[in-house]
Design a protein around this motif. Structure first.
Motif, PDB file in Angstrom:
ATOM      1  N   UNK A 140       0.912  -1.304   0.120  1.00 38.30           N
ATOM      2  CA  UNK A 140      -0.020   0.000  -0.201  1.00 38.30           C
ATOM      3  C   UNK A 140       0.697   1.359   0.030  1.00 38.30           C
ATOM      4  N   UNK A 141       1.980   1.312   0.691  1.00 36.29           N
ATOM      5  CA  UNK A 141       2.852   2.340   0.944  1.00 36.29           C
ATOM      6  C   UNK A 141       3.564   2.753  -0.498  1.00 36.29           C
ATOM      7  N   UNK A 142       3.780   1.461  -1.390  1.00 34.59           N
ATOM      8  CA  UNK A 142       4.469   1.685  -2.416  1.00 34.59           C
ATOM      9  C   UNK A 142       3.503   1.529  -3.923  1.00 34.59           C
ATOM     10  N   UNK A 143       1.988   1.709  -3.416  1.00 32.44           N
ATOM     11  CA  UNK A 143       0.884   1.784  -4.355  1.00 32.44           C
ATOM     12  C   UNK A 143       0.893   0.630  -5.202  1.00 32.44           C
ATOM     13  N   UNK A 144       1.135  -0.557  -4.767  1.00 32.70           N
ATOM     14  CA  UNK A 144       1.438  -1.706  -5.709  1.00 32.70           C
ATOM     15  C   UNK A 144       0.080  -2.834  -5.237  1.00 32.70           C
ATOM     16  N   UNK A 145      -0.331  -3.450  -6.205  1.00 36.34           N
ATOM     17  CA  UNK A 145      -1.302  -4.409  -5.833  1.00 36.34           C
ATOM     18  C   UNK A 145      -0.326  -5.687  -5.383  1.00 36.34           C
ATOM     19  N   UNK A 146      -1.407  -6.380  -4.433  1.00 34.25           N
ATOM     20  CA  UNK A 146      -0.999  -7.660  -3.849  1.00 34.25           C
ATOM     21  C   UNK A 146      -1.894  -8.883  -4.541  1.00 34.25           C
TER      22      UNK A 146
END
Length: 317
Positions: A140-146
């Protein structure tokens, strides 16, 4: 150039495949694999039209030595257009390493089986879910999907059959963490089509429409394509596969045989679904890998080829 948006919904007449060969396929190879071979593999998959590729993993090199050079593979494959380069992580440390390496998606795994979880990641299922909260926070901090795989969703080599309600319990707990997708993994290739329908229904009832569902299938007992078809009927449009049929979990006895990407693409095209993948190009990639690794791969397309080579396959829209 912007990356593929893996968070978007998929049309009913299309599927989205992630090739896990460079990670899941190579992690258990019993010989050294050069970085040149790994990079060429990723580049070949991208050239064939794969929109998602699991490039490597950031886990303990002691546990998975074949993935120790994943950072170098990511560095060597930067700038591959809209392809999403994805990395497996199992804890917060690995998540930070994957972000630093330039991963577009953080992929992780939680086992529904307590025994397998302890053997695979050294944690209970409950502890693994808690660790996923930390991974999701880094993403979330890196704005990436999981993307999270639920291993042993259809059975465990140590515990035997797994109830759909048990899978749904873990899926519900994970969905609350906000991942983009959950993939139900047939880690030991034990599923039958009726199992796929039952587990998908149970998980979807608990998770609703907020989390995309997918399948990670193994062809250990020859049912992967039938299970994929059952998944299609159940509304699944996200699938993992491995070029050439490489791979299998090194921590679960007998868990050989990821479903082969080119065989799965052939099935989808035969059913009139678009993938965006050039099947002949993908078969050529599998052939190159077979030669590079000096071993016969279980790909049916490598042996027989498509059923109608002059047929125009649907394109990804």
């Amino acid at each position: 150039m912007s990356r593929l948006d893996v968070t978007a919904a998929i049309d009913d007449d299309a599927v989205l495949l992630r090739d896990v060969g460079p990670r899941d396929g190579l992690q258990s190879i019993d010989a050294e694999v050069s970085i040149e071979t790994k990079v060429a593999m990723v580049q070949g998959l991208v050239a064939a039209g794969l929109r998602r590729v699991e490039v490597g993993s950031f886990v303990s090199p002691t546990a998975v030595p074949r993935m120790a050079d994943s950072g170098d593979v990511f560095a060597a494959t930067a700038g591959l257009g809209k392809t999403s380069r994805e990395a497996l992580v199992v804890n917060e440390r690995g998540a930070h390493a994957a972000v630093a390496a330039g991963a577009d998606v953080l992929v992780s795994v939680v086992s529904v089986s307590e025994t397998f979880s302890r053997r695979n990641v050294g944690m209970s299922t409950h502890q693994a879910i808690a660790e996923m909260a930390a991974v999701c926070a880094v993403a979330a901090e890196a704005s990436l999907p999981v993307s999270i795989n639920l291993s042993a969703s259809f059975g465990c080599a140590f515990e035997g059959p797994i109830e759909p309600t048990a899978v749904a319990d873990v899926a519900e707990a994970l969905a609350e963490l906000g991942p983009t997708e959950l993939l139900l993994a047939d880690t030991i290739g034990a599923a039958a089509p009726s199992d796929v329908r039952a587990v998908v229904a149970a998980v979807r009832e608990r998770t609703g429409d907020g989390t995309h569902l997918g399948l990670h299938l193994h062809d250990t007992r020859g049912l992967a394509l039938a299970n994929a078809a059952a998944g299609l009927d159940a509304g699944i449009r996200r699938f993992d596969a491995s070029v050439g049929g490489l791979g299998g979990c090194p921590f679960s006895p007998g868990a050989t045989g990821n479903v082969c990407t080119e065989d799965l693409v052939h099935l989808f095209h035969a059913e009139g679904l678009s993938t965006g993948i050039d099947l002949d190009e993908l078969i050529a990639v599998a052939s190159t890998i077979e030669s590079a690794l000096d071993r016969t791969l279980p790909s049916r397309m490598l042996r027989a080829g498509p059923r109608f080579r002059d047929r125009t396959e649907p394109s990804f829209r």
